[in-house]
Each structure stands twice: as structure tokens, then as C-alpha cells.
Design an enzyme around this catalytic site. Sequence first.
Site, short mmCIF file in Angstrom:
data_model
loop_
_atom_site.label_atom_id
_atom_site.label_comp_id
_atom_site.label_asym_id
_atom_site.label_seq_id
_atom_site.Cartn_x
_atom_site.Cartn_y
_atom_site.Cartn_z
CD GLU A 1 -21.28 12.92 -5.03
OE1 GLU A 1 -21.06 14.00 -4.51
OE2 GLU A 1 -21.08 12.69 -6.23
CD GLU B 1 -22.08 15.87 -12.42
OE1 GLU B 1 -20.87 16.07 -12.62
OE2 GLU B 1 -22.74 16.49 -11.56
CG ASN C 1 -16.30 16.89 -8.48
OD1 ASN C 1 -15.58 17.24 -9.41
ND2 ASN C 1 -17.40 16.16 -8.67
CD1 TRP C 2 -12.84 22.62 -7.25
CD2 TRP C 2 -11.71 23.89 -8.71
NE1 TRP C 2 -12.13 23.55 -6.53
CE2 TRP C 2 -11.42 24.34 -7.41
CE3 TRP C 2 -11.09 24.53 -9.79
CZ2 TRP C 2 -10.56 25.42 -7.16
CZ3 TRP C 2 -10.23 25.60 -9.54
CH2 TRP C 2 -9.97 26.03 -8.24
CG HIS D 1 -19.61 12.44 -10.21
ND1 HIS D 1 -20.74 12.91 -10.81
CD2 HIS D 1 -19.44 13.18 -9.09
CE1 HIS D 1 -21.24 13.91 -10.08
NE2 HIS D 1 -20.46 14.09 -9.03
N GLY E 1 -19.32 19.73 -4.34
CA GLY E 1 -19.24 20.22 -5.71
C GLY E 1 -19.17 21.74 -5.73
CB SER F 1 -27.08 19.89 -2.06
OG SER F 1 -27.57 19.92 -3.38
N GLY G 1 -26.43 19.10 -6.84
CA GLY G 1 -26.73 20.38 -7.48
C GLY G 1 -28.16 20.84 -7.28
P1 PGA Z 1 -22.88 19.55 -5.45
O1 PGA Z 1 -22.12 18.41 -6.26
O2 PGA Z 1 -22.17 19.73 -4.13
O3 PGA Z 1 -22.80 20.75 -6.32
O4 PGA Z 1 -24.30 19.07 -5.25
C1 PGA Z 1 -21.60 17.31 -5.60
C2 PGA Z 1 -20.98 16.34 -6.57
O5 PGA Z 1 -21.54 16.12 -7.66
O6 PGA Z 1 -19.91 15.76 -6.28
#
Ligand code: PGA
Length: 264
Positions: free
Chosen positions: A169, A101, A13-14, A99, A235, A214, A175
Site C-alpha cells: 500500500e 496509518e 478495511n473499514w 497499516h 478501504g 484507492s 485515500g
Molecule cells: P483506500 O484505503 O482504499 O481508502 O485508499 C486503503 C487502505 O488504507 O487500506
Amino acid sequence: MPLARQPPMIVGNWKMHGVTADLAEMGVIARELLERPTSTEVVICPPATLLATASRCLDGTGIATGGQDCDAKDQGAHTGGVSAAMLVDAGARYVLLGHSERRRLDRETNVDVAAKAAAAFRAKLRPILCVGESAAQRQAGRTLAVLRRQVLRSCPPEAGAGRLTVAYEPVWAIGAGATPAPADIEAAHATIREALSRRYGDASASIRVLYGGSVDGANAPQLLQIAGVDGLLVGRASRRAVQFLPVVRAGETAPPPLDYLPTD
Ligand code: PGA
């Protein structure tokens, strides 16, 4: 009847990163996997602006592409909207939905996510539907209840279960350089699988449940050993070939999920 083993799925996932020049990284990943093919299923979700070019670059390499979101409507007056059919037209086979976010920053509810997933199914796109608890929900001991509710409410009833993937997740792990204890990941995945079985019955056995938050080349091998982890959503470590390829290779040594082992 025993189910055929599904290979682990590794999804990159960019997020909102990457311009045309960064497609060179995708080229490196594709060349490496063409030279030494992988048994894992690899999907890369670039930003929408790169999707069509990325899909063309990756055509014939075995690496699929995905969008990072889609509209719940098939078309219409929604400035800035990108429909599921547009993603398909740009070469995508998958779409990330729900997601954290988007749930947090764009205030997407479970109902919104279910409507988007239904739109994805209409366009024959395969949703990778994300669920996960926040730090506060975890501290309050509500993780499993939150996951159950998110699965039951975000997964549309009309899902062709064979085309759905779910990603666990934990919001606090994304992150953050932190991952839950293996036993907690196992419990979360078991809860998600239970909820999927309630939703889709026997057909749910073919739904892969990925772990994300992560993930990197160092922790991927251990994460893939955890019962119920059918793949990984990556990510930060997905945008550079040197970081993403070790995660893909880790998928090749993952044990078959017990559910998929032949019984005779
Ligand atoms: P991350 O993000 O690997 O940077 O923790 C994962 C994601 O949000 O899909």
C-alpha cells in the site's frame, strides 16, 4: 512441482468507520454472494466493536472477518489492548498489521509489527501485513529499498508462510484517488516477492501479495491484471455493498498468477 492456483483475495478495511446499523451493508454483501457465489476469497475487517457481531452475521457465508490490529502481548496489563486470541474469540480469522496509518499515527516500527505478527501466529490468526513507501521516500527513489526493508524486518521468522499475506500500500495512494503506474506496482510486487523468498525460501510461493490504495470497482479489473498482484486491499470502497461487490466480482475474472500456472 506446480502449485495449485490460489484465488485472488479481496479484503475490505473499514478502518474507524461503522456502527451496528452499518452491518446491514455486510448483510447485503453476504446475500449477494450467497445467491451468486464468488471464486474470490473475501475478508472484511470491521472495527473491533463490530467484529463479534459481524463474524456471527457472516458465519456460513464464506466471507471471513479480520481485526485491524492486535497487541504484541498475549494478555496482560495494557488498558485498551486487544490480543490476537481475543480477535479469534470474536470470530476473526485474519488481522491487518502494520497499516501505514498505525505506523504513522501510532509510531509502530517494523520491530513492533513483527512482534504483533508473531502474536497473531501464536493465536493461529492469519496476518495481512502492510508495507508501503511514503511520498517522500518515493520522490527520493527509495521505494524498492523501503519495501525490501519493511518486508525483511516486519515479517517474523517463525511465520508459517502459508498463513501470511502481504499488502503493498503506497502511503501516498491511500485515500488519495491516485494509484501508481502499473509498471511501478509490478516492480514493487516483484521486490516484495523477492524479499519474501529470501525470508522464507520456497514456502514463500504460497504468500499472496495484495495491492491497496484507492482501489475501487473501476480500477480493480486493471489492477488485478498486473503481474504479481494476488488480490486487493480496499478501504473506502469496502463499506458499501454497491461499491465493494464490483471489486469482488473483478477478482473472478483475474488471470491466474503466472507463478501458479501448471507447468506440464
Ligand atoms: P483506500 O484505503 O482504499 O481508502 O485508499 C486503503 C487502505 O488504507 O487500506
